[in-house]
Motif scaffolding. Structure first.
Motif, PDB file in Angstrom:
ATOM      1  N   LEU A   6      -5.229   6.255   3.837  1.00  0.00           N
ATOM      2  CA  LEU A   6      -5.080   4.826   3.572  1.00  0.00           C
ATOM      3  C   LEU A   6      -6.103   4.063   4.410  1.00  0.00           C
ATOM      4  O   LEU A   6      -5.986   4.000   5.630  1.00  0.00           O
ATOM      5  CB  LEU A   6      -3.659   4.359   3.913  1.00  0.00           C
ATOM      6  CG  LEU A   6      -3.345   2.878   3.662  1.00  0.00           C
ATOM      7  CD1 LEU A   6      -3.501   2.531   2.174  1.00  0.00           C
ATOM      8  CD2 LEU A   6      -1.925   2.540   4.114  1.00  0.00           C
ATOM      9  N   SER A  40       2.340   1.949  -3.371  1.00  0.00           N
ATOM     10  CA  SER A  40       1.339   2.558  -4.261  1.00  0.00           C
ATOM     11  C   SER A  40       1.158   4.041  -3.959  1.00  0.00           C
ATOM     12  O   SER A  40       1.009   4.859  -4.877  1.00  0.00           O
ATOM     13  CB  SER A  40      -0.007   1.838  -4.107  1.00  0.00           C
ATOM     14  OG  SER A  40       0.096   0.487  -4.522  1.00  0.00           O
ATOM     15  N   VAL A  41       1.189   4.392  -2.682  1.00  0.00           N
ATOM     16  CA  VAL A  41       1.075   5.803  -2.293  1.00  0.00           C
ATOM     17  C   VAL A  41       2.268   6.592  -2.828  1.00  0.00           C
ATOM     18  O   VAL A  41       2.118   7.694  -3.381  1.00  0.00           O
ATOM     19  CB  VAL A  41       0.979   5.950  -0.756  1.00  0.00           C
ATOM     20  CG1 VAL A  41       1.070   7.423  -0.354  1.00  0.00           C
ATOM     21  CG2 VAL A  41      -0.319   5.342  -0.244  1.00  0.00           C
ATOM     22  N   ASP A  62       0.831  -1.216   0.000  1.00  0.00           N
ATOM     23  CA  ASP A  62       0.000   0.000   0.000  1.00  0.00           C
ATOM     24  C   ASP A  62       0.861   1.260   0.000  1.00  0.00           C
ATOM     25  O   ASP A  62       0.566   2.225  -0.718  1.00  0.00           O
ATOM     26  CB  ASP A  62      -0.918   0.003   1.229  1.00  0.00           C
ATOM     27  CG  ASP A  62      -2.035  -1.024   1.127  1.00  0.00           C
ATOM     28  OD1 ASP A  62      -2.316  -1.483   0.014  1.00  0.00           O
ATOM     29  OD2 ASP A  62      -2.611  -1.371   2.185  1.00  0.00           O
ATOM     30  N   VAL A  63       1.904   1.258   0.807  1.00  0.00           N
ATOM     31  CA  VAL A  63       2.780   2.437   0.882  1.00  0.00           C
ATOM     32  C   VAL A  63       3.520   2.648  -0.442  1.00  0.00           C
ATOM     33  O   VAL A  63       3.721   3.786  -0.875  1.00  0.00           O
ATOM     34  CB  VAL A  63       3.785   2.293   2.044  1.00  0.00           C
ATOM     35  CG1 VAL A  63       4.825   3.399   2.007  1.00  0.00           C
ATOM     36  CG2 VAL A  63       3.057   2.334   3.378  1.00  0.00           C
ATOM     37  N   GLU A  87       2.021   7.445  -6.423  1.00  0.00           N
ATOM     38  CA  GLU A  87       1.129   8.564  -6.717  1.00  0.00           C
ATOM     39  C   GLU A  87       1.678   9.902  -6.242  1.00  0.00           C
ATOM     40  O   GLU A  87       1.569  10.915  -6.932  1.00  0.00           O
ATOM     41  CB  GLU A  87      -0.230   8.316  -6.050  1.00  0.00           C
ATOM     42  CG  GLU A  87      -1.021   7.171  -6.653  1.00  0.00           C
ATOM     43  CD  GLU A  87      -1.346   7.392  -8.125  1.00  0.00           C
ATOM     44  OE1 GLU A  87      -1.709   8.538  -8.478  1.00  0.00           O
ATOM     45  OE2 GLU A  87      -1.219   6.431  -8.901  1.00  0.00           O
ATOM     46  N   LEU A  88       2.311   9.914  -5.043  1.00  0.00           N
ATOM     47  CA  LEU A  88       2.653  11.190  -4.399  1.00  0.00           C
ATOM     48  C   LEU A  88       4.132  11.561  -4.434  1.00  0.00           C
ATOM     49  O   LEU A  88       4.492  12.700  -4.170  1.00  0.00           O
ATOM     50  CB  LEU A  88       2.184  11.173  -2.940  1.00  0.00           C
ATOM     51  CG  LEU A  88       0.681  10.976  -2.724  1.00  0.00           C
ATOM     52  CD1 LEU A  88       0.351  11.020  -1.239  1.00  0.00           C
ATOM     53  CD2 LEU A  88      -0.126  12.021  -3.481  1.00  0.00           C
ATOM     54  N   THR A 105      -4.685   7.726   8.081  1.00  0.00           N
ATOM     55  CA  THR A 105      -3.480   8.139   7.365  1.00  0.00           C
ATOM     56  C   THR A 105      -2.503   6.966   7.363  1.00  0.00           C
ATOM     57  O   THR A 105      -2.626   6.019   8.160  1.00  0.00           O
ATOM     58  CB  THR A 105      -2.804   9.353   8.030  1.00  0.00           C
ATOM     59  OG1 THR A 105      -2.327   8.967   9.322  1.00  0.00           O
ATOM     60  CG2 THR A 105      -3.755  10.519   8.135  1.00  0.00           C
ATOM     61  N   VAL A 106      -1.517   7.039   6.492  1.00  0.00           N
ATOM     62  CA  VAL A 106      -0.480   6.005   6.450  1.00  0.00           C
ATOM     63  C   VAL A 106       0.194   5.882   7.808  1.00  0.00           C
ATOM     64  O   VAL A 106       0.447   4.779   8.305  1.00  0.00           O
ATOM     65  CB  VAL A 106       0.566   6.325   5.356  1.00  0.00           C
ATOM     66  CG1 VAL A 106       1.808   5.441   5.503  1.00  0.00           C
ATOM     67  CG2 VAL A 106      -0.040   6.155   3.968  1.00  0.00           C
ATOM     68  N   ALA A 109      -0.778  10.749   3.923  1.00  0.00           N
ATOM     69  CA  ALA A 109      -1.729  10.370   2.879  1.00  0.00           C
ATOM     70  C   ALA A 109      -2.809   9.432   3.430  1.00  0.00           C
ATOM     71  O   ALA A 109      -2.559   8.642   4.336  1.00  0.00           O
ATOM     72  CB  ALA A 109      -0.985   9.689   1.735  1.00  0.00           C
ATOM     73  N   ILE A 120       3.938  11.131   2.385  1.00  0.00           N
ATOM     74  CA  ILE A 120       3.434   9.757   2.332  1.00  0.00           C
ATOM     75  C   ILE A 120       2.738   9.401   3.642  1.00  0.00           C
ATOM     76  O   ILE A 120       1.640   8.830   3.650  1.00  0.00           O
ATOM     77  CB  ILE A 120       4.583   8.767   2.055  1.00  0.00           C
ATOM     78  CG1 ILE A 120       5.153   8.995   0.647  1.00  0.00           C
ATOM     79  CG2 ILE A 120       4.103   7.320   2.193  1.00  0.00           C
ATOM     80  CD1 ILE A 120       6.417   8.204   0.360  1.00  0.00           C
TER      81      ILE A 120
END
Length: 310
Positions: free
Chosen positions: A115, A98-99, A95-96, A102-103, A119-120, A113, A110
């Motif tokens: 999730l 993928s973040v 998941d991180v 994007e970012l 947040t993460v 963000a 991060i």
């Protein structure tokens, strides 16, 4: 003077390949400082240049992901390898990644963000509580090209896109994607094995180059040769170090004789379009992190007053 332990001598022997007595002496000369002891061994010609990977100690996972012409790599650390095999931990690393795709690279961005409704950083905190072991999001890097391909590679993958060494290779070109992916995979495997420190010689850390120059100077001065010859020896050693540690001038591990720049040029000719190697990422788990290791036998001996042999 620092107390030189058997564990310190063993560690230096593993990193340098030098003999036990030489390692003991080096640590004594360096007052227990491991890096300074390594430099002392090298000035005496008793050890080769240490790669950063020799200091790998932390556990966890490196994740890589690619979508179209961009890719991201992240490193998430844990205390034990057992946690790296945990499904919850692996899902978090994916998941991180993928973040980051994007970012971008900024860790603070991060962590903030969203999730799964949190947040993460909040998910990470929850993971620490539920898994029962400290974890950290250490670093991230995103690569992107306007036209071409970003090619991923995970060495000894523990799960799809997850492992202990993750590599991304960014290739700018109008060549067919399959050609770029084939070249990128070969280059990524080379990077995983050869551990370049920068893309080009001019990108190498100046502090590292000056350190190499100082070591070469001291070593050459012991030869007793005239000053002009010593100067040439020093510059020759520094030039050799740069070639061996800049990706484009390294020799391709697949054949041991072709420069990476020539490999890329040849692939471009074969593909019918120029190919430019614009960047790369190589994340090795725990790279540069020192982790204190417990030596049970040494602890028992110390408690009983018995001196451990080196």
């Amino acid at each position: 003077m620092a107390d030189i332990t058997a564990a310190m001598v063993k560690d230096l022997r593993e990193k340098s390949g030098a003999g036990m007595m030489d390692c003991k002496k080096a640590l004594g000369e360096a007052n227990g400082d491991m890096d300074a002891a390594m430099d002392w061994l090298r000035t005496k010609g008793l050890a080769a240049a240490a790669k950063k990977s020799s200091r790998t100690a932390a556990e966890g996972l490196v994740g890589v992901e690619v979508q179209g012409t961009r890719g991201a790599a992240v490193e998430v650390n844990s205390e034990t390898d057992f946690v790296a095999k945990n499904d919850q931990f692996q899902a978090f690393v994916r998941d991180v990644t993928s973040v980051a795709l994007e970012l971008g690279d900024d860790i603070a961005t991060i962590k903030g963000a969203p999730l799964g409704g949190k947040t993460v950083e909040e998910v990470l905190t929850n993971n620490i509580a539920t898994i029962g072991e400290n974890q950290t999001l250490r670093r991230a890097k995103r690569l992107q090209v306007s036209q071409g391909a970003v090619v991923p590679y995970v060495h000894n993958a523990q799960a799809p896109g997850l492992g202990k060494i993750g590599v991304l290779v960014a290739l700018e070109s109008e060549a067919a994607t399959d050609k770029l992916e084939a070249l990128g995979k070969q280059l990524a495997m080379h990077i995983a094995a050869a551990f370049p420190l920068a893309l080009n010689e001019e990108d190498l850390d100046p502090a590292i180059i000056e350190r190499e120059r100082a070591i070469a100077q001291e070593k050459a001065a012991e030869s007793g040769k005239p000053a002009d010859i010593v100067a040439k020896m020093v510059e020759g050693n520094v030039a050799k170090y740069k070639k061996e540690n800049a990706l484009v001038s390294q020799l391709f591990v697949m054949d041991g004789k072709t420069k990476i720049s020539d490999v890329v040029a040849a692939a471009g000719k074969e593909a019918g379009a120029p190919i430019k190697l614009v960047d790369y990422v190589r994340f090795q788990l725990g790279e540069g992190i020192e982790k204190e290791e417990s030596d049970f036998a040494a602890e028992v001996a110390a408690a009983s007053g018995v001196k451990q042999p080196a």
